[in-house]
Structure formats: structure tokens, C-alpha cells
Design a protein around this motif. Structure first.
Motif, PDB file in Angstrom:
ATOM      1  N   ARG A 240       9.649  -3.311   3.824  1.00  0.00           N
ATOM      2  CA  ARG A 240      10.389  -2.618   4.876  1.00  0.00           C
ATOM      3  C   ARG A 240       9.945  -1.156   4.982  1.00  0.00           C
ATOM      4  O   ARG A 240       9.843  -0.600   6.084  1.00  0.00           O
ATOM      5  N   VAL A 241       9.693  -0.527   3.834  1.00  0.00           N
ATOM      6  CA  VAL A 241       9.167   0.843   3.853  1.00  0.00           C
ATOM      7  C   VAL A 241       7.805   0.863   4.558  1.00  0.00           C
ATOM      8  O   VAL A 241       7.527   1.748   5.384  1.00  0.00           O
ATOM      9  N   ALA A 242       6.971  -0.107   4.236  1.00  0.00           N
ATOM     10  CA  ALA A 242       5.647  -0.172   4.866  1.00  0.00           C
ATOM     11  C   ALA A 242       5.761  -0.366   6.375  1.00  0.00           C
ATOM     12  O   ALA A 242       4.972   0.196   7.148  1.00  0.00           O
TER      13      ALA A 242
ATOM     14  N   LEU B 161      17.066   0.631   5.510  1.00  0.00           N
ATOM     15  CA  LEU B 161      16.912   1.368   4.255  1.00  0.00           C
ATOM     16  C   LEU B 161      17.368   2.815   4.373  1.00  0.00           C
ATOM     17  O   LEU B 161      16.860   3.695   3.677  1.00  0.00           O
ATOM     18  N   GLY B 162      18.345   3.053   5.227  1.00  0.00           N
ATOM     19  CA  GLY B 162      18.814   4.415   5.425  1.00  0.00           C
ATOM     20  C   GLY B 162      19.420   5.051   4.192  1.00  0.00           C
ATOM     21  O   GLY B 162      19.492   6.278   4.098  1.00  0.00           O
ATOM     22  N   GLU B 163      19.836   4.222   3.220  1.00  0.00           N
ATOM     23  CA  GLU B 163      20.417   4.764   1.989  1.00  0.00           C
ATOM     24  C   GLU B 163      19.433   4.755   0.822  1.00  0.00           C
ATOM     25  O   GLU B 163      19.825   5.012  -0.319  1.00  0.00           O
ATOM     26  N   ARG B 164      18.177   4.464   1.101  1.00  0.00           N
ATOM     27  CA  ARG B 164      17.169   4.387   0.034  1.00  0.00           C
ATOM     28  C   ARG B 164      16.064   5.420   0.211  1.00  0.00           C
ATOM     29  O   ARG B 164      14.961   5.247  -0.326  1.00  0.00           O
ATOM     30  N   LEU B 165      16.339   6.477   0.931  1.00  0.00           N
ATOM     31  CA  LEU B 165      15.297   7.444   1.280  1.00  0.00           C
ATOM     32  C   LEU B 165      14.599   8.033   0.060  1.00  0.00           C
ATOM     33  O   LEU B 165      13.378   8.261   0.084  1.00  0.00           O
TER      34      LEU B 165
ATOM     35  N   GLY C  55       8.757   1.747  -7.069  1.00  0.00           N
ATOM     36  CA  GLY C  55       9.071   0.953  -8.254  1.00  0.00           C
ATOM     37  C   GLY C  55      10.553   0.676  -8.429  1.00  0.00           C
ATOM     38  O   GLY C  55      10.934  -0.188  -9.220  1.00  0.00           O
ATOM     39  N   GLU C  56      11.381   1.397  -7.696  1.00  0.00           N
ATOM     40  CA  GLU C  56      12.830   1.192  -7.752  1.00  0.00           C
ATOM     41  C   GLU C  56      13.325   0.265  -6.640  1.00  0.00           C
ATOM     42  O   GLU C  56      14.530   0.052  -6.505  1.00  0.00           O
ATOM     43  N   LEU C  57      12.410  -0.273  -5.865  1.00  0.00           N
ATOM     44  CA  LEU C  57      12.737  -1.137  -4.732  1.00  0.00           C
ATOM     45  C   LEU C  57      12.211  -2.541  -4.966  1.00  0.00           C
ATOM     46  O   LEU C  57      11.201  -2.744  -5.645  1.00  0.00           O
ATOM     47  N   SER C  58      12.883  -3.530  -4.383  1.00  0.00           N
ATOM     48  CA  SER C  58      12.391  -4.907  -4.449  1.00  0.00           C
ATOM     49  C   SER C  58      11.157  -5.062  -3.564  1.00  0.00           C
ATOM     50  O   SER C  58      10.824  -4.172  -2.760  1.00  0.00           O
ATOM     51  N   GLY C  59      10.476  -6.204  -3.681  1.00  0.00           N
ATOM     52  CA  GLY C  59       9.301  -6.448  -2.854  1.00  0.00           C
ATOM     53  C   GLY C  59       9.625  -6.413  -1.373  1.00  0.00           C
ATOM     54  O   GLY C  59       8.889  -5.821  -0.568  1.00  0.00           O
ATOM     55  N   GLY C  60      10.749  -7.031  -1.002  1.00  0.00           N
ATOM     56  CA  GLY C  60      11.150  -7.013   0.400  1.00  0.00           C
ATOM     57  C   GLY C  60      11.456  -5.615   0.896  1.00  0.00           C
ATOM     58  O   GLY C  60      11.116  -5.248   2.028  1.00  0.00           O
TER      59      GLY C  60
ATOM     60  N   ASN D   8       0.810  -1.222   0.000  1.00  0.00           N
ATOM     61  CA  ASN D   8       0.000   0.000   0.000  1.00  0.00           C
ATOM     62  C   ASN D   8       0.846   1.275   0.000  1.00  0.00           C
ATOM     63  O   ASN D   8       0.507   2.259   0.660  1.00  0.00           O
ATOM     64  N   LEU D   9       1.929   1.264  -0.749  1.00  0.00           N
ATOM     65  CA  LEU D   9       2.745   2.460  -0.882  1.00  0.00           C
ATOM     66  C   LEU D   9       2.217   3.333  -2.024  1.00  0.00           C
ATOM     67  O   LEU D   9       1.649   2.826  -2.992  1.00  0.00           O
ATOM     68  N   ILE D  10       2.423   4.638  -1.906  1.00  0.00           N
ATOM     69  CA  ILE D  10       2.020   5.566  -2.966  1.00  0.00           C
ATOM     70  C   ILE D  10       3.139   5.603  -4.002  1.00  0.00           C
ATOM     71  O   ILE D  10       4.274   5.996  -3.687  1.00  0.00           O
ATOM     72  N   PRO D  11       2.883   5.176  -5.242  1.00  0.00           N
ATOM     73  CA  PRO D  11       3.968   4.970  -6.214  1.00  0.00           C
ATOM     74  C   PRO D  11       4.711   6.223  -6.615  1.00  0.00           C
ATOM     75  O   PRO D  11       5.859   6.147  -7.060  1.00  0.00           O
ATOM     76  N   THR D  12       4.086   7.394  -6.484  1.00  0.00           N
ATOM     77  CA  THR D  12       4.727   8.640  -6.909  1.00  0.00           C
ATOM     78  C   THR D  12       5.513   9.318  -5.792  1.00  0.00           C
ATOM     79  O   THR D  12       6.117  10.366  -6.005  1.00  0.00           O
ATOM     80  N   LEU D  13       5.509   8.737  -4.592  1.00  0.00           N
ATOM     81  CA  LEU D  13       6.247   9.294  -3.466  1.00  0.00           C
ATOM     82  C   LEU D  13       7.493   8.460  -3.188  1.00  0.00           C
ATOM     83  O   LEU D  13       7.488   7.241  -3.367  1.00  0.00           O
ATOM     84  N   THR D  14       8.557   9.109  -2.731  1.00  0.00           N
ATOM     85  CA  THR D  14       9.762   8.393  -2.348  1.00  0.00           C
ATOM     86  C   THR D  14       9.517   7.584  -1.072  1.00  0.00           C
ATOM     87  O   THR D  14       8.488   7.744  -0.400  1.00  0.00           O
ATOM     88  N   ALA D  15      10.486   6.734  -0.735  1.00  0.00           N
ATOM     89  CA  ALA D  15      10.371   5.951   0.495  1.00  0.00           C
ATOM     90  C   ALA D  15      10.178   6.872   1.697  1.00  0.00           C
ATOM     91  O   ALA D  15       9.303   6.644   2.543  1.00  0.00           O
TER      92      ALA D  15
END
Length: 230
Positions: free
Chosen positions: A150-152, A132-136, A141-146, A93-100
Motif C-alpha cells: 500500500r505504501v508502494a 494508512l493514514g495512521e501509519r505515516l 519493517g514495522e508493516l505487514s507485506g500488504g 522497493n521501499l527504502i528500509p530506513t525511511l518512514t512510510a
């Protein structure tokens, strides 16, 4: 602490009435950990929705820290969810147009008194806590499912809730990633001592938990057992 008493949820199916939950009595201690299992359609997700104040019972009470969620006006119930309860779902349930970072910040917007800088800092800390401190600045869409899960998880915990409710949080992941996500959740539970309730069909995950509630035809049976893993 949760105290459920006589919780029944009744749905209409054509001319018939079906009880998704049928007189459920259940206690969950503060900081406790409970897994909910059962067959498809047995009432697992319905019970989780009651615990999260996402639905109301047809009968009975759902008391969290002395407050009956079933009796609250909608505005107060929304505030309880925003302040006390975090949710993690199978579909991220992440918003695809927003960053992590921006996705995580959305959980803080309803909380009064937080400035934008504090929201950014807390979101960054939450993402760092799940690795995910380096994936902010990455989009979902640029992240794997796992990584998306983790963002969720970071989004659910950034508001520092008393309760974390997870509905099949590893259902969309392969076995190796499933174990990684569970290790993240378990480490965060041990660190922050929130009440943790998870619905899963995966018996391997259930065996990691000492207290398991099984739902069949709307009725709940709880068993305590030694966990296979800490």
C-alpha cells in the motif's frame, strides 16, 4: 493514449539473437485498464518496461500522448517518467530506513516547485487514500507485506500520474491480501481515471479486467471480455 507500432526488442544470447518482443502493435486508451499475461519469459515485463520508458525497443515506436518514448533523449525520458508514470513492483522497493511518509515523498523530489511542506501534505493524503493514514511514521519493517505494498502504491500515485504500471503487484502476498490490494488499485483507478496496465500470472486477477493482452513468444493478442467483477 499509448500507441505501440512494430515494437521489437532483441537480446543477444551468446551468438544467437532472441526477440523478447516481436513486432508488437498495441493501443491503450486514456483511462483504460489492461492486464498482460503469458508464460515466463514470454515478454510480459519487457513490454511493461517499454510502456514505462525503462527500456527502449530495438525497432518500432512507443508513443504516449503524441511523444515517442523510444526517440526521446535520456534527460527528457527521465522527466516523462517522473511526471507522468507511476510504477508498482512485486518487491515493494521501499527504502528500509525511511518512514512510510518519507518513502512516499521520494517520488515528489524530482518534481520542480514543490516545497517540503507540500510534499509532506501530499504524501500524507496519498497514504490516507490507501488506508494508512495512521501509519505515516512506521518503517517498512514495522508493516505487514500488504501494508508495504500500500505504501508502494501511495508512492506511485502521489505525483498524480497519467499512467500506473504494475508488475506482479500481488505476487508476494497471500490470497486474502491479494484481493485487498486489487480492491485498493481498482478503487483508485475508478477515482482518478489513470491508465492502468498490470502484469500478472494470476488468472483470478485477470478475470477482473475486461481487456487482457496475452504474450507468447514475443507476440501479443488482445481479447475483450466481460469482467467477473467491477
Amino acid at each position: 493514449m499509448y500507441q505501440l507500432s512494430g515494437v521489437t526488442k532483441r537480446y543477444r544470447r551468446g551468438k544467437d539473437s532472441v526477440n523478447a518482443l516481436d513486432g508488437v502493435d498495441l493501443t491503450i486508451e486514456d483511462g483504460g485498464r489492461l492486464v498482460i499475461q503469458g508464460p515466463t519469459g514470454g515478454g510480459k515485463s519487457t513490454l511493461l518496461q517499454m510502456l514505462g520508458g525503462l527500456d527502449r525497443p530495438s525497432e518500432g515506436s512507443v508513443v504516449l500522448d503524441g511523444t515517442d518514448l523510444a526517440a526521446l533523449p535520456e534527460a527528457r525520458l527521465t522527466r516523462v517518467r517522473a511526471e507522468k508514470i507511476g510504477f508498482v513492483f512485486q518487491s515493494f522497493n521501499l527504502i528500509p530506513t525511511l518512514t512510510a511518509q518519507e518513502n512516499v515523498e521520494t517520488a515528489l523530489v524530482p518534481l520542480p516547485g514543490l516545497k517540503a511542506r507540500e510534499r509532506r501534505e501530499r504524501a500524507g493524503e496519498a497514504l490516507a487514500s490507501v488506508g494508512l493514514g495512521e501509519r505515516l511514521r512506521h518503517l517498512p519493517g514495522e508493516l505487514s507485506g500488504g501494508q508495504q505494498q500500500r505504501v508502494a502504491i501511495a508512492r506511485a500515485l502521489v505525483k498524480r500520474p497519467a499512467v500506473l504500471l504494475a508488475d506482479e503487484p500481488t505476487g508476494n502476498l497471500d490470497e486474502s491480501m491479494r484481493d485487498e490490494i486489487m480492491e485498493v488499485l481498482e478503487a483508485l483507478w475508478e477515482e482518478h481515471a489513470f491508465t492502468f496496465v498490470m502484469v500478472t500470472h494470476d488468472s483470478a486477477l485477470a478475470r477482473r479486467t475486461r481487456r487482457v493482452a496475452t504474450i507468447r513468444k514475443g507476440r501479443v493478442t488482445v481479447k475483450e471480455r466481460a469482467a467477473d467483477a467491477a
